[in-house]
Design an enzyme around this catalytic site. Structure first.
Site: not given
Ligand SMILES: [Zn+2]
Length: 684
Positions: A336, A217, A94, A267, A307, A98, A305, A310
């Protein structure tokens, strides 16, 4: 020519969604993509390995913060951010615009530069387009952003215009400063919430040879509808052959809406910042792990999930980590959430490529917004905002009183639960009077069966679900949660009222929970510990009641006999009484109409006075013949009511013929009046 070799691979029919790929100096990036935010060259509490495993392709870093700390000398020494944080994939920086205009502290602005005070050592620092690009060159990002003047989207038109015009002039200077660097550079479209400015800005910025175009913005004060409108206006004007990046947005639902409108890159700090507050994004909607309802709950945070969090930990453990403020909890939830965002983007890409985007989009826009909690307090609803809401569906419309929504049946004019406040009325009339929580603790082996007749906007059913979830939480550490399972069966023929209410979670707070969404989608919802099973029996109650397991408790809440007569008639109650004749059943309903009470009596029910709520002084409880036990807990209608009934003009049971003497006799000779239960009534 572009430095990113951006290629579109698929576009979705009926949508502007597109799947594409681009090549940076480090690797290939598949879009749509989400870029985790590594403000200070670190994604909050996330290890590089976890980001790589989750499939993060691009990290976002902030020029403003890196300029202040560690500073360009350190970055130079390590060969830029890739060497410094040992990140092998792409980085987008960036420009600092901002932060300069959004962080607290004094700043001055002139044509040449913005000047602000360093939060590190109070030094005054000037950031011009040239210095921003020079810093981004040292950081060594794959994609740089042009310096812009970012103003809140809610500023006045004149302020928005001058910020936009400065942004355009700075865009040209940024391009000139980039020179022949191999780093890509994106221009930023500004213009606050004003369509005319957004159009003007998109035209001006796209005349410049940037490698991609960003929408800046937004996510700074506007409503999501305004943001979506702005996004659609701008993407229409952006060239197809360059990537489009919506800066700083947003929730999973926001991402879905923006992809639908043609955005490729995002993002946002939400996955990690909300993790710190205990909030998880899941395939069932948002979960707030600070809620006591999650105490002791087995199973993973998100069954869909894959991950590390999880696969490794239970919800109960994650709840516990939040409760003791253990930083591992934030890390695991952040992992997660980041994984979920990245996985969601991959799913979107797959559905765009596979030709199934629209169906995916339609289902996910409800699912992703589902809440199990109130989250942040709703902002004040203005009249203008109300006018924009779509408040009608089928025969139903939403009316709003004090920012609470009620469903009104436009054919009869009746309003569900008006006056008492829907959740309060549901709790008093149905959950408390039926002693639902006590009965779930009575140790019986078979489930307690509750019929919810007239699902409506799921007010009564959700009151029951929340009461059971709450009871599990407050039962204290020593005692066990309610041992008996709840089988909740909702009957409904017309889902418009629930679908309408689900579209307005700000107005119907009781629906901010995964359960009603799952019920609509799959006709079934089970809580994580399987202590609550909620089934939907779609169709006419008169028919479907024969398919359901016999009830212990009935919440009888269809529209009134004036609007929806069939369910309240003597023949309908006779059928119901027969179904309940072999077991104790308690039926609770909101009316105290004489015609309805006499229909219940003539059908064979014992009838008692129910508690008053809101404007209603009294309601009604009907008891099946074998429920003499519970008759002792209720105040049966007595001689006084019978005397009033016999003087009444409308004493014929509802739905019986006026000349049906036997129906009236059945009321007058009901054992409740001729041979009341021997046990004296208990005080209420
Ligand atoms: Zn997860």
């Amino acid at each position: 020519m572009s430095r990113l070799d951006f290629r579109i691979e698929a576009t979705a029919a009926g949508s502007r969604a597109r799947a594409a790929r681009l090549r940076t100096r480090h690797d290939e990036v598949l879009t749509p993509t989400f870029m985790p935010v590594g403000t200070h060259a670190a994604v909050r509490s996330q290890r590089r390995e976890d980001l790589l495993t989750s499939g993060a392709q691009v990290l976002l870093a902030n020029t403003y913060h890196l300029l202040l700390r560690p500073g360009v000398e350190i970055l130079e020494k390590f060969g830029g951010i890739h060497g410094f944080m040992n990140w092998p994939r792409s980085v987008l920086t960036d420009s600092g615009g901002f932060q300069i205009f959004s962080l607290p502290g004094s700043r001055t602005l002139c044509e040449e530069y913005a000047e602000f005070t360093s939060y590190v050592d109070n030094a005054r620092i000037r950031l011009s387009p040239e210095r921003s690009i020079a810093t981004q060159k040292v950081i060594g990002s794959d994609i740089m952003m042009a310096l812009d003047q970012c103003v809140p989207s809610t500023v006045e038109h004149g302020v928005a215009r001058s910020a936009m015009e400065l942004t355009h002039r700075w865009a040209q200077r940024s391009l000139a400063a980039r020179g022949d660097s191999p780093q890509a550079l994106f221009g930023i479209v500004q213009g606050a919430r004003y369509a005319d400015l957004r159009i003007e800005s998109a035209r001006a910025i796209t005349e410049l040879p940037f490698d991609g175009y960003a929408i800046g913005g937004l996510a700074v004060g506007e409503s999501s509808a305004q943001r979506e409108d702005c996004t659609a206006i701008v993407t229409e004007l952006l060239p197809d052959d360059r990537p489009r990046y919506l800066m700083g947005v947003g929730t999973t639902r926001d991402l879905l809406e923006a992809v639908h409108r043609g955005v490729d890159m995002f993002d946002c700090i939400l996955p990690t910042s909300l993790a710190r507050q205990g909030v998880a994004f899941t395939s069932l909607g948002r979960r707030d792990l600070r809620r006591a309802a999650y105490r002791g709950v087995e199973g993973p945070l998100d069954p869909a999930c894959g991950c590390y969090t999880c696969k490794t930990y239970s919800i109960a453990y994650l709840f516990h980590l939040q409760r003791v403020h253990e930083s591992l909890g934030w890390q695991l939830l952040g992992l997660h959430n980041t994984h979920f965002y990245l996985q969601l983007m991959r799913s979107m890409r797959a559905h765009i490529a596979g030709g199934t985007w629209l169906a995916f989009y339609q289902t996910q826009r409800t699912v992703l917004d589902a809440r199990d909690s109130y989250g942040k307090p709703a902002t004040h609803l203005t009249r203008a905002a109300l006018r924009k809401l779509k408040l009608k569906r089928g025969r139903y419309e939403v009316i709003v009183r004090d920012e609470i929504g009620y469903i009104r049946d436009t054919t009869s004019g009746e309003v569900m639960h008006l006056g008492g406040g829907a959740p309060e009325e549901a709790r008093t009339l149905y959950v408390e009077q039926s002693r639902l929580i006590e009965r779930l603790q009575d140790g019986a082996a078979e489930p307690l069966v509750v019929w919810d007749v007239g699902l409506g906007a799921a007010t009564n059913a959700m009151a029951a679900v929340r009461a059971v979830e709450g009871a599990r939480a407050v039962d204290g550490s020593a005692s066990a949660p309610p041992a008996r399972r709840l089988l909740l069966i909702s009957f409904e023929i017309d889902f418009d009222s629930l679908e309408l209410a689900l579209e307005h979670p700000r107005l119907f707070k009781h629906l901010r929970h995964p359960a009603p969404h799952a019920l609509l989608a799959k006709s079934r919802w089970t809580n994580p510990s399987s202590t609550i099973e909620w089934l939907l029996f779609a169709g006419d109650f008169a028919v479907r009641k024969f398919d359901a397991p016999a009830p212990d408790i009935i919440f009888f809440d269809p529209f009134s006999y004036k609007a929806d007569g069939a369910l309240w008639t003597l023949p309908a109650f006779r059928e119901l009484a027969r179904l309940c004749s072999h077991r104790p059943v308690e039926l609770f309903t909101y009316t105290c109409s004489t015609a309805v009470r006499s229909a219940m009596l003539a059908a064979g029910f014992y009838v008692a006075k129910g508690r008053g709520t809101g404007p209603k002084a009294e309601t009604t409880i009907a008891l099946s013949a074998p429920s003499s036990d519970s008759a002792r807990r209720h105040e049966l209608l007595g001689a006084e009511w019978l005397a009033r009934w016999s003087r009444s003009d409308a004493k014929a049971p509802f739905g019986s013929r006026d000349d049906d003497a036997s129906a009236c006799n059945a009321v007058a000779e009901h054992p409740q009046f001729t041979a009341p239960p021997a046990t004296p009534e208990l005080p209420r």
